[in-house]
Design an enzyme around this catalytic site. Structure first.
Site, PDB file in Angstrom:
ATOM      1  N   LYS A  98       0.759  -1.255   0.248  1.00 51.03           N
ATOM      2  CA  LYS A  98       0.317   0.102   0.281  1.00 51.03           C
ATOM      3  C   LYS A  98       0.601   1.316  -0.258  1.00 51.03           C
ATOM      4  O   LYS A  98       1.954   1.791   1.009  1.00 51.03           O
ATOM      5  CB  LYS A  98      -0.824  -0.328   1.174  1.00 51.03           C
ATOM      6  CG  LYS A  98      -1.768   0.838   1.304  1.00 51.03           C
ATOM      7  CD  LYS A  98      -3.223   0.684   2.225  1.00 51.03           C
ATOM      8  CE  LYS A  98      -3.578   2.380   2.492  1.00 51.03           C
ATOM      9  NZ  LYS A  98      -3.848   3.216   3.654  1.00 51.03           N
ATOM     10  N   GLY A 159      -8.256   9.613   9.503  1.00 50.75           N
ATOM     11  CA  GLY A 159      -8.932  10.075  10.762  1.00 50.75           C
ATOM     12  C   GLY A 159     -10.273  11.088  11.486  1.00 50.75           C
ATOM     13  O   GLY A 159      -9.732  11.345  12.447  1.00 50.75           O
ATOM     14  N   ALA A 185      -9.841   5.348   3.828  1.00 52.21           N
ATOM     15  CA  ALA A 185      -9.723   6.567   4.911  1.00 52.21           C
ATOM     16  C   ALA A 185     -11.100   7.428   5.395  1.00 52.21           C
ATOM     17  O   ALA A 185     -11.656   7.888   4.363  1.00 52.21           O
ATOM     18  CB  ALA A 185      -8.303   7.716   4.910  1.00 52.21           C
ATOM     19  N   GLY A 186     -10.608   8.310   6.396  1.00 50.44           N
ATOM     20  CA  GLY A 186     -12.492   9.123   6.936  1.00 50.44           C
ATOM     21  C   GLY A 186     -13.305   8.337   7.232  1.00 50.44           C
ATOM     22  O   GLY A 186     -14.216   8.467   7.682  1.00 50.44           O
ATOM     23  N   ASN A 207      -9.780   1.863   9.927  1.00 51.88           N
ATOM     24  CA  ASN A 207      -8.900   1.370  10.336  1.00 51.88           C
ATOM     25  C   ASN A 207      -9.657   2.257  12.043  1.00 51.88           C
ATOM     26  O   ASN A 207      -9.882   2.064  13.176  1.00 51.88           O
ATOM     27  CB  ASN A 207      -6.892   1.956  10.387  1.00 51.88           C
ATOM     28  CG  ASN A 207      -6.609   1.712  11.441  1.00 51.88           C
ATOM     29  OD1 ASN A 207      -5.037   2.060  11.236  1.00 51.88           O
ATOM     30  ND2 ASN A 207      -6.709   0.988  12.791  1.00 51.88           N
ATOM     31  N   SER A 208      -9.096   3.739  11.791  1.00 59.93           N
ATOM     32  CA  SER A 208      -9.641   4.443  13.092  1.00 59.93           C
ATOM     33  C   SER A 208     -10.887   4.409  13.969  1.00 59.93           C
ATOM     34  O   SER A 208     -11.100   4.432  14.731  1.00 59.93           O
ATOM     35  CB  SER A 208      -9.858   5.933  12.806  1.00 59.93           C
ATOM     36  OG  SER A 208      -8.079   6.454  12.220  1.00 59.93           O
TER      37      SER A 208
END
Lengths: 256, 357
Positions: A98, A159, A185-186, A207-208
């Site tokens: 990645k 995040g 992301a996001g 993830n976050s």
């Protein structure tokens, strides 16, 4: 329900997980298991060969049924990302990389120019290149032409939890792409992951939203269900969106 | 820049949060700070350790235990001692080391520092320094040696107070110090740590000046990473007493307000602060901490004699293990390695990384 195909790899799960930000390794591993994920990304900067309890690679490599996708987070340009990718491949043996190049360590937005340059080299090096990019339809096609295995446009800043702020651009990328489009992301809530899948994304990376949840395992499971629901809805064919109500009794029947 | 050509650096928002008339309770600020920290940094706290290489100094700062006119014994680590100290720190599990010296002296100059950085870069992924203002060329030499970050506190942004407290020596030059972070970034450093020594001047005015400093650097050096610290004056040889009181509640308010106004920068809390305060602040804005610190020269090797007093007295004296246990009990993961030397090597050695070209 079909599989996600990347190179010679096939995944039945469409949920890819990140491994940072968890309170401890056990919580992270439980979340991975609960999510049913088969593809997991881990930063080279979190490989620690000298202190086992600080190392993320060891516990992840020991998992069955999970393919690792190292990432180059921390790299500020193409040269650094390429070097990191070569070392990560040596250390964990995965063909996946990645490519994450965010020169501004505050907002972590990906650098399209350096990402393109790194992808050019890494594709030639035989990697399955998964670039993390701004939601730019032209960049996505350029990376596809290079031979990237997928494109990973951001839903919003890493995040930030702002969800699919780039929805309009993502739709164009999905419409035009010949390779899997993975929203990365996001995302904050499972409903956003579901919406990304309904839109036609091939997978989502989270993830976050999981690591920072009160109960990461339960949230991982919720995301898995949402991704499945979105994929099923996309396959089932959503009814067209309209901005006026459709009358059940036609207004023009008198015109026969 | 807005349509009128003005740059809004956001300091008004910070001023509102720090105002004594602020209607926002400390608790509500803490909750916002925690939420922002969690979202951006997750449940992790990065760890680092300071290593004092030398306490020789050429300046006479009123508040410092290492000021040149103190009677404290002077010492500079030999390269062999440095090597041994670094090995001891590595054994303790650290992967980021901050190398410190006093103001520039013949005993601890740039060449000495560069040699120590080279030794540290062999065993640590991340090596940063906290020393004295340097020229771009000197900073470049440190980058080549493997240093990736510079910490340099202005101490106080209040010029009059600065002049009075920095009684003599090279540190008396306010502007040379103020402009040094910019030179470090020009030279290729990746991170800069800024801070004020709380207690030297009006803390709210200091906070606003610090904020403007970092925002100005952020705009010019958009690739740089920033960390901010809020050290309070601790007892030290010389017996200097703080001129302005900064109690726990005010320090906490400063940290919360900076997290709210700068959601992405590292906020650092050292062992100057006591254990209970540090444990409570972990994750409430704070994302990076030192532990097991010695403020004497060296002192980490087993059986090392503690010579003289430190630069200041450490408050949190827990071991690495004790501190990690405390963090884990609050569901925070201590992270020792959060960067990789591979990125440094590309810059420093210009290694060939593009075999296909």
């Amino acid at each position: 329900m079909g599989t996600l195909k990347i190179g010679a790899y096939e995944f039945s799960s469409r949920l890819i997980l990140g491994t940072g930000k968890f309170s401890d390794v056990d919580t992270m591993l439980s979340a991975l298991r609960a999510s049913g994920t088969q593809l997991v990304t881990v930063a080279l900067r979190r490989f620690n060969r000298e202190r086992a309890e600080d190392d993320l690679l060891g516990p992840l490599a020991a998992l069955n049924g999970i393919t690792l996708m190292p990432n180059t987070s921390g790299a500020m340009n193409a040269r650094e990302a390429v070097k990191a990718a070569l070392i990560a491949r040596e250390l964990c043996g995965s063909l996946f990389i990645k490519v994450e190049i965010h020169p501004n360590p505050q907002h972590l937005m990906p650098d399209p120019i350096e990402t393109y340059e790194a992808a050019k080299i890494l594709v030639k090096e035989g990697f399955l290149v998964m670039p993390y990019i701004p939601a730019d339809p032209v960049l996505a096609k350029r990376l596809e032409e290079l031979g990237c295995a997928s494109v990973m446009p951001l839903g919003s800043a890493i995040g930030s939890g702002q969800g699919l702020a780039t929805a309009g651009m993502l739709r164009i990328i999905i419409q035009e792409s010949l390779i899997p489009v993975i929203v990365d992301a996001g995302l904050r809530s499972p409903s956003e992951a579901c919406a990304a899948m309904e839109m036609g994304c091939s997978a989502v990376l989270v993830n976050s939203a999981i690591a920072a949840a009160v109960d990461p395992s339960a949230m991982a499971k919720a995301f898995a269900h949402a991704v499945d629901a979105g994929l099923q809805a996309q396959r089932a064919g959503l009814m067209p969106k309209g901005d006026v109500a459709v009358a059940t009794s036609p207004l023009t029947s008198f015109l026969s | 820049m807005n349509a009128s050509g003005e740059i809004d650096d956001g300091s008004k928002a910070l001023a509102e949060l720090l105002s004594f008339q602020s209607l926002l309770s400390l608790e509500s600020l803490a909750q916002r700070a925690q939420a922002l920290t969690l979202r951006r940094f997750g449940r992790t706290i990065s760890l680092y350790v300071p290593l004092y290489l030398s306490n020789f100094c050429s300046s006479g700062c009123a508040y410092c235990g290492f000021a040149a006119d103190r009677k404290t014994p002077r010492k500079r680590l030999t390269f062999e001692e440095t090597q041994n100290e670094l090995s001891a720190l590595k054994q303790m599990g650290f992967d980021e080391v901050l190398l410190l010296t006093g103001e520039r002296t013949p005993q601890a100059d740039c060449d000495y520092l560069a040699s120590c950085v080279k030794l540290a870069a062999k065993v640590f992924h991340r090596v940063t320094i906290e020393a004295f203002p340097m020229s771009v060329e000197e900073y470049k030499a440190l980058v080549q040696a493997g240093c990736t970050g510079v910490t340099l506190y202005q101490e106080t942004y209040d010029r009059a107070q600065y002049d009075q407290l920095h009684r003599w020596g090279p540190k008396k030059d306010y502007d040379a110090r103020l402009e040094a972070p910019e030179r470090a970034l020009e030279a290729g450093m990746r991170t800069v740590g800024l801070g004020v020594l709380l207690g030297l001047s009006d803390p709210v005015a200091e906070a606003l000046a610090l904020f403007r400093h970092v925002r100005q650097l952020e705009r010019k050096f958009w690739r740089a990473g920033f960390s901010l610290s809020f050290p309070r004056i601790r007892p030290q040889a010389g017996g200097f007493q703080p001129l302005f009181e900064v109690d726990d509640r005010l320090l906490a308010r400063l940290i919360f307000a900076f997290r709210i106004c700068l959601p992405d920068v590292e906020l650092v809390l050292s062992t100057r602060e006591r254990a209970s305060f540090r444990d409570g602040m972990a994750g409430l804005g704070i994302t990076k901490m030192s532990i097991a610190s010695r403020t004497t020269v060296g002192g980490y090797q087993a059986g090392a004699a503690m010579e003289g007093s430190g630069q200041f007295e450490v408050s949190d004296e827990r071991s690495v293990e004790e501190f990690c246990r405390a963090l884990r009990s609050r569901r925070y993961e201590p992270v020792f390695k959060n960067w990789d030397a591979v990125y440094r090597e590309v810059e420093a050695q210009k290694v060939e990384v593009c075999p296909c070209d």
